[in-house]
Each structure stands twice: as structure tokens, then as C-alpha cells.
Design a protein around this motif. Sequence first.
Motif, mmCIF file in Angstrom:
data_model
loop_
_atom_site.group_PDB
_atom_site.id
_atom_site.type_symbol
_atom_site.label_atom_id
_atom_site.label_comp_id
_atom_site.label_asym_id
_atom_site.label_seq_id
_atom_site.Cartn_x
_atom_site.Cartn_y
_atom_site.Cartn_z
ATOM 1 N N PRO A 189 18.614 55.381 80.231
ATOM 2 C CA PRO A 189 19.816 55.083 81.010
ATOM 3 C C PRO A 189 19.544 53.990 82.034
ATOM 4 O O PRO A 189 18.524 54.026 82.739
ATOM 5 N N VAL A 190 20.446 53.023 82.103
ATOM 6 C CA VAL A 190 20.298 51.923 83.065
ATOM 7 C C VAL A 190 21.513 51.815 83.985
ATOM 8 O O VAL A 190 21.536 50.950 84.864
ATOM 9 N N LEU A 191 22.508 52.678 83.808
ATOM 10 C CA LEU A 191 23.654 52.740 84.731
ATOM 11 C C LEU A 191 24.335 54.087 84.582
ATOM 12 O O LEU A 191 24.536 54.581 83.473
ATOM 13 N N LEU A 192 24.675 54.680 85.720
ATOM 14 C CA LEU A 192 25.584 55.823 85.759
ATOM 15 C C LEU A 192 26.765 55.425 86.622
ATOM 16 O O LEU A 192 26.586 54.906 87.730
ATOM 17 N N LEU A 193 27.967 55.642 86.124
ATOM 18 C CA LEU A 193 29.188 55.339 86.869
ATOM 19 C C LEU A 193 30.029 56.602 86.919
ATOM 20 O O LEU A 193 30.217 57.259 85.885
ATOM 21 N N ALA A 218 21.157 58.077 95.790
ATOM 22 C CA ALA A 218 19.755 58.353 96.135
ATOM 23 C C ALA A 218 19.284 59.655 95.496
ATOM 24 O O ALA A 218 18.139 59.753 95.014
ATOM 25 N N GLU A 219 20.151 60.670 95.483
ATOM 26 C CA GLU A 219 19.782 61.962 94.897
ATOM 27 C C GLU A 219 19.611 61.843 93.378
ATOM 28 O O GLU A 219 18.662 62.397 92.804
ATOM 29 N N PHE A 224 16.001 61.236 88.551
ATOM 30 C CA PHE A 224 15.601 60.416 87.410
ATOM 31 C C PHE A 224 14.162 59.940 87.541
ATOM 32 O O PHE A 224 13.487 59.690 86.550
ATOM 33 N N GLY A 225 13.709 59.760 88.778
ATOM 34 C CA GLY A 225 12.357 59.276 88.980
ATOM 35 C C GLY A 225 12.234 57.768 88.975
ATOM 36 O O GLY A 225 11.134 57.230 89.058
ATOM 37 N N TYR A 226 13.377 57.081 88.870
ATOM 38 C CA TYR A 226 13.402 55.619 88.998
ATOM 39 C C TYR A 226 14.773 55.216 89.533
ATOM 40 O O TYR A 226 15.705 56.026 89.569
#
Length: 444
Positions: A189-193, A218-219, A224-226
Amino acid sequence: MSKFEFGFAREDITPNRGLLLAGYFNYRPNRGAYDRLAVKAAAFRDENGCTAIVSFDLCLFNAKFAEELDEMLAAEKSPLAGKVLFCATHTHTGPYVCEFFGQPSDPDYVASVKAKTITALKNAYASLAPAELCAAETECSALAFNRRYIMKNGKTLTNPGKLNPDIDHPEGGIDPKILMLQVCQDNRPVLLLANISNHTDTIGGDIVSADWPGRMEAEIQREFGYDIPVMTIIAPQGNINHFDVSTLANQTSYEEAKRIGKAYANAILSSLYRMRKVEDTAITVKRSTFEAPYLKLTDEEYAEAKRVYEENKDAVMEPGRDLTSEDIARGVPAVKKLFAEKAIGCRENPITTKRIEHQMAITFGKTVAFVSLPAEPFVEIGYGIRQGSKYPLTFIAALGMGEIGYVGMPQHYGNGGYETSPDRSLADRTVGETMIAGALELLK
């Protein structure tokens, strides 16, 4: 399979110390920052064209601000010109980029935000690469409340105060849905919206913050660890906030922003298993304009405003104290005077020019759609759009492509409540219906 590409970039728009913060009635120079503000740009492209969604950690911006960004893109011959959906997270601890409540914006800061937005879009477009789109929905009903209450005297009051014995019942409901979009590249995953209906005003005071959307990001990144980018698109929330009037808990603090951000993060993280690939990602972009006429004051409303002004004409704002919509409910004289002046201005100094606003829709295949509303719309407007939309997942971007203030449905006017109190810039009672019709026309 059709080509689908994604690119992302962000720029820091945290203001210098001393710049005014937007969202309240009083003068608030900031005294530093709890966390950083950002402009985030998500770009998408397929065989037929491209589009982008830009989110600002700002309280609001007007149509002129969005139009000028489009002009800057056009001047640079960007393929994204005219195809970007701009929206704000509505944090009340971010600076002005247009005049609001009589407070001016800082020209240097505005120029900086515009330049950084163009840079973010350039970099997002330059980083386009093959991607996979997934989407889902979940719910969270414990963090938002309808903030307009019918009191025992039959009148509507916004934020009437905790444990107020004169409350009878909420005027309406909430929208608990959270719509989620996930972009993956190279099997990660490279984006969550997330599209969430709640007000972004939990902190108060004079320290800069992205409010709960920043803490939510931030949470999620911690889990995710990144540093996966997380974008919050605020859904209709004009009559919604986080105050639970059934408790005496203090809900104005940075700790509250952290609590809400963490809770929304948990709701999203616990529902990621629901994500399903969007097979058809064909992009379409549509734009339209509509007239948003100004509210006209009745003779009775004008007479009442004159009376209230005379009773409070000598009142002054208390220095160093936040003045919010709760002060209206408490009957603070300076705020009563301010709103009486605003109402009187509707009659004595009306805005006579036509107000033309923009709406925009971005669709991905037959499943996912985004549509903008240039206002703080009541949740009932969101209900109307989603019920009429043919897209199973219809993301609604409030404070998108501009901001004309609070917009409700006709039944929300005339019985009280801060959001629909007469003001020169307040939209006519029918504009909510116009926005629903415009959105559904774009989504045909």
C-alpha cells in the motif's frame, strides 16, 4: 487490462510563528506548532487522461484560490490543469488563505501555499507508475454527534452545552460511513484515503495542528511501520461535531485530537480486510458551475437583528479568549453583537453580484466516484447525493473547490442555530437542493 497509474507528493505548509489561525471569531496569532501541516497531491492516469486530488491542512479556501491554482497549472501547460479536485481538511488550527470572519490572509503565506501546491502536483505527476486500486467502506458512530439541538422551547440551538437540562433532542442524525480507498504499488500500500464526516475542531487555542486527521495519519503509519501517506477527505459535516453533550468530559484539547485520530485509525485499520480490487479504473472528470444566491432577510429577522444589536452595541471581544459557536449558545454579548451586525448587513449592505461556484466529479470505472461541494454541507445533503448516485462508493469532498459557508436543507433555516444565522455571505435556503442536483448531474 487497462493501464492505471498513480503518483503522490506532499509539501510542508506549516506557517511561521505569529501567523493568524482561522476558524474562530477572534484574533489568534499562532504560538508554534504541535504537528506539521501539509498539502498532499494524489495523481492518477489511464489511457484516456489524468486527474488529481489535492488536500490542504487548512480551514478553508475560496473559489478564487482554486481558480488561481488552475490558472497556474494552465500557464505551465500542465496536463492536470482543470482536472484537479482541491479540498481542505477544515482544521481550525491552520492559517487563513482568504479573508474569513473579517480577518485577512497573509499574502506571502498564500503565495507560498500556491507555489508548494504546484510543486506537489508536478512531483506527483512525475512519479506516476503502475498501480492497483482497492476500495471498501466501514462505519464509526461513536465519535460524531449532530450539534444542532431542538430545545424544550422548540428553538434550535447549536452546541447548547454539556448536560444542558433544556435540551429536548438532536435536530438530526450523523453519517457514520467511512469510505476508504487504497492504492498499491509493487505489492504494498502506498496511499490510504478516507472520507469521514466530522468537524475538524477539537483543539482550540493558538497552536498550529492538522487536528485529528494528522493524528489519524500518524497512528496508521505507526501500525504500518512506514510512512504511508494518509489523506482525509472531509464528508458533509456542517451540522456535526465531536461534542457528546451527555458527558462533562473536556473535549477541547490536543489530547482530544489524539483520541479521535487514534479511534478513526483503529476503525480503518480493522476494516482493511474488506478492501476489494477495483477492476474497472477508467477515469472520467467532469466540472460544472452553479449560482449560489445570497440569503435575503425577512422584515421580522431584520427587526430582531436591530433589537439585538442595540442591546449589545457596547460589548467588546475579550482579549486572549477563544470565541466559538458555543459562546452564541451561552449568550456572550460580544458574539450576539457580531451576529446581529452580520444579519443587519444582509439588508443594509447586501452583496449584489452573482456568486458562481464550481463542482467537480472524478469517477473510476463504475464503482468509485468523488464529487465536490464548495461548502460545509449538512449531512442531509450527503445523504441525498449518495442515495441518488449510481456509484456504490461515492466519496463526497466537502470544502471542495471553494467554500461558501454552511449549507443546509430548507427545513434547517428559520428556527435558530449558529450555522443558519443570517449573514451577508450565507447561501439561500435552496442552495443545498441545488448542490444535490448538481452533484447527481455530474455523476450520471
